[in-house]
Design a protein around this motif. Structure first.
Motif, short mmCIF file in Angstrom:
data_model
loop_
_atom_site.label_atom_id
_atom_site.label_comp_id
_atom_site.label_asym_id
_atom_site.label_seq_id
_atom_site.Cartn_x
_atom_site.Cartn_y
_atom_site.Cartn_z
N SER A 109 0.84 -1.21 0.00
CA SER A 109 0.00 0.00 0.00
C SER A 109 0.87 1.26 0.00
O SER A 109 0.52 2.25 -0.64
CB SER A 109 -0.92 0.02 1.22
N GLU A 128 -7.10 0.52 -0.78
CA GLU A 128 -7.37 -0.60 0.12
C GLU A 128 -8.55 -0.26 1.05
O GLU A 128 -8.67 0.85 1.54
CB GLU A 128 -6.11 -0.85 0.97
N ASP A 183 -5.79 -1.74 -4.95
CA ASP A 183 -5.15 -2.22 -3.73
C ASP A 183 -6.05 -3.24 -3.02
O ASP A 183 -7.05 -2.87 -2.40
CB ASP A 183 -4.83 -1.05 -2.80
N GLU A 184 -5.70 -4.49 -3.13
CA GLU A 184 -6.42 -5.60 -2.49
C GLU A 184 -7.94 -5.56 -2.69
O GLU A 184 -8.69 -5.48 -1.72
CB GLU A 184 -6.10 -5.65 -0.99
#
Ligand SMILES: Nc1ncnc2c1ncn2[C@@H]1O[C@H](COP(=O)(O)OP(=O)(O)OP(=O)(O)O)[C@@H](O)[C@H]1O
Ligand SMILES: [Mg+2]
Lengths: 240, 296
Positions: free
Chosen positions: A41, A87, A163-164
Motif C-alpha cells: 500500500s 485498500e 489495492d487488495e
C-alpha cells in the motif's frame, strides 16, 4: 507506461520502501504480491502522491506526456491518468452512490461524455444503478467494492491501481471482482494490482513482482512466479 | 396565543437563528478538518464591528450585508491558510490550542484597536418598529433575523447539496484520503468550508449587534460557546443537527427565562448546561444524528 526506479519511502521513523524498481507496460496487468506490512500500500500511495518519496523516480506516460510523479500534487496525478482504487474501498459513506460516482469524474471537463461513462459503469455493475440514491455506507461490502471500482473508472484511468480488491469479500464476490478485472484488461486498461490473494493475482497478471520487507525480491511473468518454488511455498500455500 | 407567549417564541426563534448560523459554520469546520474551532465566535465580533464601520461610511444596508459576508469569508480563509493548514497532521490537541490562541489574539487586537468600551449599534429606524399580526405583534428586527437566517440556510443547503464544489466538500469531510485519490484539491474544499462558515458567522454578528444594541470586542465568546453546545446537542459534524441544535438552544433559553418566575432568570446558563448534560447522557452522539462513524 509506468517505470519506478530505486524508490525509497520512510513512514515515521522506519524506512518502509528500501529502493524498489518496477515497471508496467501499456495494456499490461501487473501484480504486486507480498505479505502483510511488506509495503504494497505504501508503494501505491506514493505513486498517487499521498506519500512522498525520499528518493527515486516514478516515470509515467500521462495525459501531458512522460512526467516524473514524485513531485506532483495528488490531484495533478489523477489528472494525468493514474487513478487508485484504495485498500478497504474508502467510498464516501454519507454520499449517495450517484454522488460517489460523480466524485470519480470530479476532474473531468467533458460533462457530455461523463454521462455515457456512467452508463458504462452501470452496465458493468447494474446494482449501482438500482441503488443510485442510497447512501454509500448502506451498501454491502461487495457492493461497496463495485462502487469503489466504478468510481475509479469514472476518472478515466490510463493506469488503474487496485489495492487488495478481494479484501474481506466472500469467495463468490471475489470471483465477480476478478471477472471485472479480466474484462477491464480485455478492454485494454493498464492495471497494477496489489493482492494477498496471490493465486488469483498471478493467474491474471502478465507481469508480477514479489515485495518483501520493502524490497522487490522476485519478478517475472505471472506464470513464472506461480511456478516458482519459493512463491508456491510462501504465498500459494503449496508445499514443494 | 397571548402576546406574552408569542413574544417569547419570536424572541427564542430569533436568538436560535443566530445560534444556528454560528453553529452551522462551527459544525462544517469540525466536519472537514476535525477541529473544534474556538476562534469561530470571534468571527461574529468581526462581523459586528465591520458592520459599524460600513454604517459610519454610509454604505447602504443591503450592500453592508454582502460586504460583511465577504469580510467574514476572507478572515476565515486567511486564518485557515496561514495558521490551521500548516498544523494539519499534527496532533488534535495542537490544533485545538491553536484555535484558542487565534481567539485570544483576535480579542486582544480588538481590545487594543477598538477599546473595550461597548458601542451602540442600531439598525435603521424602520427595523426597530413592531408589526401587528392579528392580536399579537413582533419587532421587525426579530422577524428579519428569522427570515434572513432561513434564506441563508436555504442557500447554504443548495450550495452544499446541489453543487459540484459542495459535493466535493462533503466528500472531503467524509473521507479525506479518498477525496485526494479522486483528484479533489482538498485544501481548496477546506478553504471553501471556512469561507462559508465564517461568512455566516460574520452575518450573525451583524444581526447580533442589531438585536442586542451594543457590541464590544469580547462579544464573540457567548455565541462561540453556544454554537459549540448547539453542535453537541445536535450531533457534531452535521449541518442539519447544528441548525436544529441552535434553534432548540435559543428557544429553550428564552422560554426558560420567560416562562418561569423571574427569580429563576439568573440560572439561565445552569439550565442550558444541565440540559446539555442530560441530552449527552441519553444520546451521546447528539439528538439528530442516527449513528456516528468515527474515522480511523
Ligand atoms: N501511518 C504509518 N506510519 C508509520 N508506519 C506505517 C504507517 N502505515 C504503515 N506503516 C508501516 O509501513 C509498513 C508497510 O505498510 P503497508 O501498509 O504499505 O503494507 P502492505 O504491504 O500494504 O500490508 P497489508 O497487506 O497489510 O495491506 C508496515 O510495516 C507498517 O507498519
Ligand atoms: Mg496494504
Amino acid at each position: 507506461m509506468l517505470e519506478v526506479r530505486d524508490l525509497h519511502v520512510t513512514r515515521g521513523a522506519t524506512e518502509v520502501l528500501k529502493g524498489i524498481s518496477l515497471e508496467v507496460l501499456e495494456g499490461e496487468t501487473a501484480a504486486l504480491i507480498g505479505a502483510n506490512g511488506a509495503g504494497k500500500s505504501t508503494t501505491l500511495l506514493t505513486l498517487s502522491g499521498l506519500l512522498r518519496a525520499k528518493s527515486g523516480t516514478v516515470r509515467f506516460e500521462g495525459a501531458s506526456g512522460s512526467i516524473d510523479l514524485t513531485k506532483l500534487a495528488a490531484e495533478r496525478i489523477v489528472g494525468e491518468g493514474l487513478v487508485q482504487c484504495p485498500e478497504g474501498r474508502q467510498i464516501f459513506h454519507s454520499l449517495s452512490v450517484e454522488e460517489n460516482l460523480s466524485m470519480g469524474g470530479y476532474l473531468r471537463r467533458d460533462r457530455a461524455s461523463l454521462g455515457s461513462s456512467i452508463e458504462e459503469v452501470h452496465a458493468l455493475f447494474p446494482i449501482l444503478k438500482e441503488r443510485a440514491k442510497a447512501a454509500g455506507g448502506t451498501l454491502s461490502g461487495g457492493e461497496q467494492m463495485m462502487l469503489a471500482i466504478g468510481r475509479a473508472l469514472l476518472a478515466r484511468p490510463r493506469l488503474l491501481l487496485l489495492d487488495e480488491p478481494s479484501l474481506g469479500l466472500a469467495p463468490q464476490m471475489i470471483e465477480r471482482i476478478f471477472d471485472v478485472i479480466e474484462t477491464l484488461k480485455k478492454r485494454g486498461t493498464t492495471i497494477l494490482l496489489v493482492e494477498q490473494n496471490a493465486a488469483m493475482a498471478l493467474d491474471i497478471a502478465d507481469r508480477a513482482y514479489v515485495l518483501e520487507n520493502g524490497r522487490i525480491t522476485l519478478s517475472g511473468s505471472g506464470r513464472e512466479l506461480a511456478d516458482n518454488d519459493r512463491v508456491r511455498q510462501a504465498y500459494l500455500g503449496i508445499a514443494s | 396565543m397571548s402576546q406574552y407567549v408569542f413574544q417569547q417564541l419570536i424572541n427564542g426563534l430569533s436568538l436560535g437563528s443566530l445560534y444556528a448560523l454560528v453553529a452551522i459554520g462551527f459544525s462544517m469546520i469540525y466536519g472537514i478538518v476535525r477541529l473544534i474551532n474556538f476562534a469561530h465566535g470571534d468571527l461574529v465580533m468581526i462581523g459586528a464591528f465591520s458592520t459599524l464601520g460600513f454604517v459610519a461610511m454610509g454604505v447602504p444596508w443591503p450592500l453592508i450585508l454582502v460586504f460583511v459576508l465577504m469580510i467574514g469569508a476572507l478572515a476565515g480563509m486567511t486564518i485557515e491558510a496561514t495558521i490551521f493548514r500548516p498544523m494539519r497532521g499534527a496532533q488534535q490537541v495542537t490544533g485545538f490550542i491553536a484555535t484558542l490562541a487565534v481567539s485570544i489574539v483576535i480579542q486582544n487586537v480588538g481590545l487594543m484597536t477598538l477599546s473595550g468600551q461597548p458601542r451602540n449599534f442600531s439598525f435603521p429606524a424602520f427595523m426597530r418598529q413592531r408589526v401587528q399580526l392579528g392580536s399579537v405583534s413582533a419587532s421587525v428586527t426579530d422577524l428579519s433575523i428569522i427570515g434572513l437566517t432561513l434564506l441563508l440556510i436555504a442557500l447554504l443547503l443548495v450550495v452544499v447539496y446541489r453543487t459540484r464544489l459542495g459535493t466535493a466538500m462533503r466528500a472531503t469531510a467524509d473521507n479525506l484520503m479518498a477525496a485526494r485519490l479522486m483528484g479533489i484539491a482538498v485544501n481548496r474544499t477546506i478553504l471553501f468550508a471556512f469561507a462559508i462558515g465564517s461568512g455566516l458567522a460574520a452575518v450573525a454578528g451583524l444581526m447580533w449587534g442589531g438585536k442586542f444594541g451594543q457590541i464590544d470586542p469580547l462579544l464573540g465568546f457567548a455565541p462561540g460557546l453556544k454554537a459549540f453546545i448547539a453542535c453537541v446537542i445536535g450531533g457534531v459534524g452535521s449541518i442539519g443537527g447544528a441548525m436544529l441544535g441552535g434553534y432548540l438552544l435559543g428557544l429553550a433559553e428564552v422560554l426558560f427565562v420567560g416562562l418561569l418566575p423571574p427569580a429563576f432568570s439568573g440560572y439561565r446558563d445552569v439550565f442550558v448546561f444541565t440540559m446539555l448534560i442530560i441530552i449527552l447522557l441519553l444520546k451521546p452522539s447528539g439528538l439528530f444524528v442516527r449513528h456516528v462513524e468515527e474515522r480511523a
